[in-house]
Motif scaffolding. Structure first.
Motif, PDB file in Angstrom:
ATOM      1  N   PHE A   1       0.835  -1.202   0.000  1.00  0.00           N
ATOM      2  CA  PHE A   1       0.000   0.000   0.000  1.00  0.00           C
ATOM      3  C   PHE A   1       0.871   1.253   0.000  1.00  0.00           C
ATOM      4  CE2 PHE A   1      -2.782  -3.279   1.636  1.00  0.00           C
ATOM      5  CZ  PHE A   1      -3.946  -3.043   0.901  1.00  0.00           C
ATOM      6  N   GLY A   2       0.515   2.192  -0.879  1.00  0.00           N
ATOM      7  CA  GLY A   2       1.357   3.362  -1.076  1.00  0.00           C
ATOM      8  C   GLY A   2       2.613   2.980  -1.838  1.00  0.00           C
ATOM      9  N   SER A   3       2.431   2.203  -2.915  1.00  0.00           N
ATOM     10  CA  SER A   3       3.562   1.584  -3.624  1.00  0.00           C
ATOM     11  C   SER A   3       4.416   2.587  -4.396  1.00  0.00           C
ATOM     12  CB  SER A   3       3.052   0.501  -4.584  1.00  0.00           C
ATOM     13  OG  SER A   3       2.077   1.022  -5.463  1.00  0.00           O
TER      14      SER A   3
ATOM     15  N   GLY B   1      -5.927   3.128  -5.612  1.00  0.00           N
ATOM     16  CA  GLY B   1      -6.808   2.926  -4.478  1.00  0.00           C
ATOM     17  C   GLY B   1      -6.236   3.493  -3.201  1.00  0.00           C
ATOM     18  N   ASP B   2      -7.025   3.451  -2.131  1.00  0.00           N
ATOM     19  CA  ASP B   2      -6.687   3.980  -0.819  1.00  0.00           C
ATOM     20  C   ASP B   2      -6.771   2.840   0.187  1.00  0.00           C
ATOM     21  OD1 ASP B   2      -6.687   5.214   1.704  1.00  0.00           O
ATOM     22  OD2 ASP B   2      -7.600   7.039   0.914  1.00  0.00           O
ATOM     23  N   VAL B   3      -5.797   2.764   1.096  1.00  0.00           N
ATOM     24  CA  VAL B   3      -5.760   1.682   2.069  1.00  0.00           C
ATOM     25  C   VAL B   3      -7.000   1.695   2.958  1.00  0.00           C
ATOM     26  CG1 VAL B   3      -4.506   3.010   3.825  1.00  0.00           C
ATOM     27  CG2 VAL B   3      -4.277   0.518   3.769  1.00  0.00           C
ATOM     28  N   ARG B   4      -7.677   2.832   3.100  1.00  0.00           N
ATOM     29  CA  ARG B   4      -8.867   2.913   3.937  1.00  0.00           C
ATOM     30  C   ARG B   4     -10.053   2.186   3.309  1.00  0.00           C
ATOM     31  NH1 ARG B   4      -8.418   8.262   7.154  1.00  0.00           N
ATOM     32  NH2 ARG B   4      -6.315   8.954   6.657  1.00  0.00           N
ATOM     33  N   GLU B   5      -9.996   1.974   2.003  1.00  0.00           N
ATOM     34  CA  GLU B   5     -11.150   1.402   1.301  1.00  0.00           C
ATOM     35  C   GLU B   5     -10.825   0.124   0.532  1.00  0.00           C
ATOM     36  OE1 GLU B   5     -12.276   4.580  -1.221  1.00  0.00           O
ATOM     37  OE2 GLU B   5     -12.991   5.874   0.404  1.00  0.00           O
TER      38      GLU B   5
ATOM     39  N   ASP C   1      -1.617 -12.316   2.262  1.00  0.00           N
ATOM     40  CA  ASP C   1      -0.679 -13.056   3.112  1.00  0.00           C
ATOM     41  C   ASP C   1       0.382 -12.125   3.708  1.00  0.00           C
ATOM     42  OD1 ASP C   1      -1.894 -15.503   2.435  1.00  0.00           O
ATOM     43  OD2 ASP C   1      -0.715 -15.596   0.591  1.00  0.00           O
ATOM     44  N   VAL C   2       0.793 -11.126   2.932  1.00  0.00           N
ATOM     45  CA  VAL C   2       1.815 -10.170   3.374  1.00  0.00           C
ATOM     46  C   VAL C   2       1.288  -8.763   3.124  1.00  0.00           C
ATOM     47  CG1 VAL C   2       4.190  -9.363   3.105  1.00  0.00           C
ATOM     48  CG2 VAL C   2       3.654 -11.797   2.782  1.00  0.00           C
ATOM     49  N   MET C   3       1.220  -7.949   4.174  1.00  0.00           N
ATOM     50  CA  MET C   3       0.758  -6.574   4.052  1.00  0.00           C
ATOM     51  C   MET C   3       1.938  -5.638   4.282  1.00  0.00           C
ATOM     52  SD  MET C   3      -0.304  -3.456   5.018  1.00  0.00           S
ATOM     53  CE  MET C   3       0.114  -3.513   6.756  1.00  0.00           C
ATOM     54  N   ILE C   4       2.179  -4.755   3.306  1.00  0.00           N
ATOM     55  CA  ILE C   4       3.275  -3.790   3.387  1.00  0.00           C
ATOM     56  C   ILE C   4       2.709  -2.388   3.295  1.00  0.00           C
ATOM     57  CG2 ILE C   4       5.440  -3.011   2.331  1.00  0.00           C
ATOM     58  CD1 ILE C   4       5.556  -5.786   0.965  1.00  0.00           C
ATOM     59  N   ALA C   5       3.164  -1.504   4.162  1.00  0.00           N
ATOM     60  CA  ALA C   5       2.786  -0.096   4.083  1.00  0.00           C
ATOM     61  C   ALA C   5       3.967   0.729   4.578  1.00  0.00           C
ATOM     62  CB  ALA C   5       1.544   0.191   4.921  1.00  0.00           C
TER      63      ALA C   5
ATOM     64  N   ALA D   1      -3.771   0.502   7.589  1.00  0.00           N
ATOM     65  CA  ALA D   1      -3.056  -0.581   6.902  1.00  0.00           C
ATOM     66  C   ALA D   1      -2.870  -1.778   7.830  1.00  0.00           C
ATOM     67  CB  ALA D   1      -1.709  -0.070   6.405  1.00  0.00           C
ATOM     68  N   ILE D   2      -2.449  -1.514   9.066  1.00  0.00           N
ATOM     69  CA  ILE D   2      -2.281  -2.607  10.029  1.00  0.00           C
ATOM     70  C   ILE D   2      -3.614  -3.305  10.274  1.00  0.00           C
ATOM     71  CG2 ILE D   2      -1.689  -3.173  12.415  1.00  0.00           C
ATOM     72  CD1 ILE D   2       0.341  -0.887  12.349  1.00  0.00           C
TER      73      ILE D   2
END
Length: 414
Positions: free
Chosen positions: A211-213, A265-269, A276-280, A291-292
């Protein structure tokens, strides 16, 4: 431990057999577990767009293997082989199509070249020792070599992203991007260790969302790293800026990066189908909390955040009387707010059943945004007693500083 994967080196071949000597040297390097770099170039009579082949050793599902990176003008293709199968494949490629092979080890350099008549010759040279035998220099050299095993700078998508350019020796790092390259490699190093400690270590496929790549440096790096491990992967970059999304999708398509895409897109939506893996990294203020929370709700095995802009708690904080002389300075109050914000996030992650660390991601000389929150899901979860203890600690901290609300805690309670 892996001795059954490669046969003992045969007696040294005759001096006139250049190809056999070259392969014998490579086999000895593998048997001795030495570091090496191997490239095959000058293809003739093969595929028209083929430029070179680069080979490195990797560990695949706990066993040693050779990773073949086939570089074409517009794409890369990676294929992995067991040690013996890889050596057989290399032997079949020498002379046809590749007319040149270059093997660089810690102490020697071997150059196998074919003449126009197809006769192979082998040149062997010893590398000069380091200018200084100082231990720190040796350690730094070893450190640099280990980094090369994480990511290959020769990938053409790095050029398309502006990280490398064509130099005398092929693709070379743009000098102004050296700090960025260090950050990317450090991130992959951290991720690799987390992966080995998670349930994903034995999984054949991994789904990642970044997210926020932004320009996609880390997103491409994750895709490349996981594919090199032999995993089927779906890597998604989510970015607000439409021009960045368009650029990254064009680069991914141009380089045939299967399983990699970018969405606006936005992490809020945004809600990926599987995570499996979330990165922010560098998500501003409470965007990190969103994001968390997304990672927690998806039961992601790994959560990686590098927070910034800690704004939510600072206006709420009431400095205890004893600390007021210390926190009267704006910089100290800001550092205190940052510590409390990320400390509470770590405690909340732990209360949800994750092993959590907060540490310096990379030194301040490379970036001021250098903190990492890393959480790996525990297979056994967390006991009710331990969870109650952590939640009580969180309330004690909030009460001590007069904090009324914290975004991640509010999202979890909703």
């Amino acid at each position: 431990m892996f001795s059954h994967l490669i046969a003992p080196a045969a007696p040294a071949p005759d001096a006139d057999d250049a190809v056999a000597r070259f392969l014998h040297s490579l086999r000895s390097v593998l048997a001795g577990r030495q570091g090496f770099r191997l490239s095959l170039s000058k293809p003739e009579g093969g595929e028209p767009d083929l430029e070179r082949l680069m080979v490195r050793e990797i560990e695949l599902r706990g066993e040693r293997a050779l990773s073949f990176l086939w570089r074409y003008k517009t794409r890369d293709i990676t294929k992995n082989h067991g040690l013996e199968a890889g050596l057989d494949e290399l032997a079949s490629l020498l002379g046809h199509p590749f007319q040149n092979a270059h093997l660089l080890t810690d102490s020697r350099e071997l150059q196998l070249a074919y003449s126009r008549k197809g006769r192979p010759t082998l040149r062997v040279g010893k590398l000069k020792p380091p200018a200084s035998a100082d231990e720190s220099s040796a350690e730094a050299a070893s450190h640099d070599r280990s980094k090369q095993r994480h990511l290959a700078m020769e990938r053409p998508f790095w050029r398309d992203l502006g990280l490398t350019h064509e130099g005398r020796q092929g693709l070379e790092l743009v000098p102004a991007m050296s700090r960025k390259w260090k950050q990317i490699n450090k991130f992959i190093e951290i991720f690799g260790k987390a992966l080995s400690q998670s349930a994903l270590a034995s999984s054949p496929d991994v789904h990642v969302a970044d997210f926020g790549s932004g320009k996609g440096y880390l997103t491409f790096a994750m895709h490349d790293y996981l594919r090199a491990l032999g995993k089927t992967t779906q890597v998604l970059g989510v970015e607000l800026r439409e021009d960045m999304v368009r650029l990254c999708n064009e680069v991914a398509a141009r380089n045939a990066c299967e399983g990699l895409r970018f969405d606006q897109g936005d992490v809020r939506e945004y809600r990926p189908e599987r995570l499996d893996v979330m990165i922010a990294l560098h998500a501003c203020d409470i965007a990190t909390d969103f994001a968390i929370h997304l990672g927690l709700r998806a039961k992601a095995q790994i959560i990686m955040c590098s927070p910034c802009c800690h704004k939510q708690l600072r206006p709420q904080m009431q400095s205890p009387s004893l600390l007021k002389p210390l926190l009267q300075h704006g910089i100290h109050l800001g550092q205190e707010a940052e510590m409390i914000t990320d400390g509470l996030r770590a405690l909340l992650l732990e209360s949800e059943g994750y092993d959590t660390q907060v540490f310096e991601f990379i030194s301040l000389e490379h970036t001021s945004k250098n903190k990492m929150i890393l959480a790996v899901r525990r297979p056994q979860g967390i006991s009710a007693e331990r969870r109650a203890q952590l939640l009580a600690q969180i309330e004690d901290i909030k009460r001590f500083y007069g904090i009324r609300e914290q975004a991640l805690q509010g999202l979890l309670a909703a």
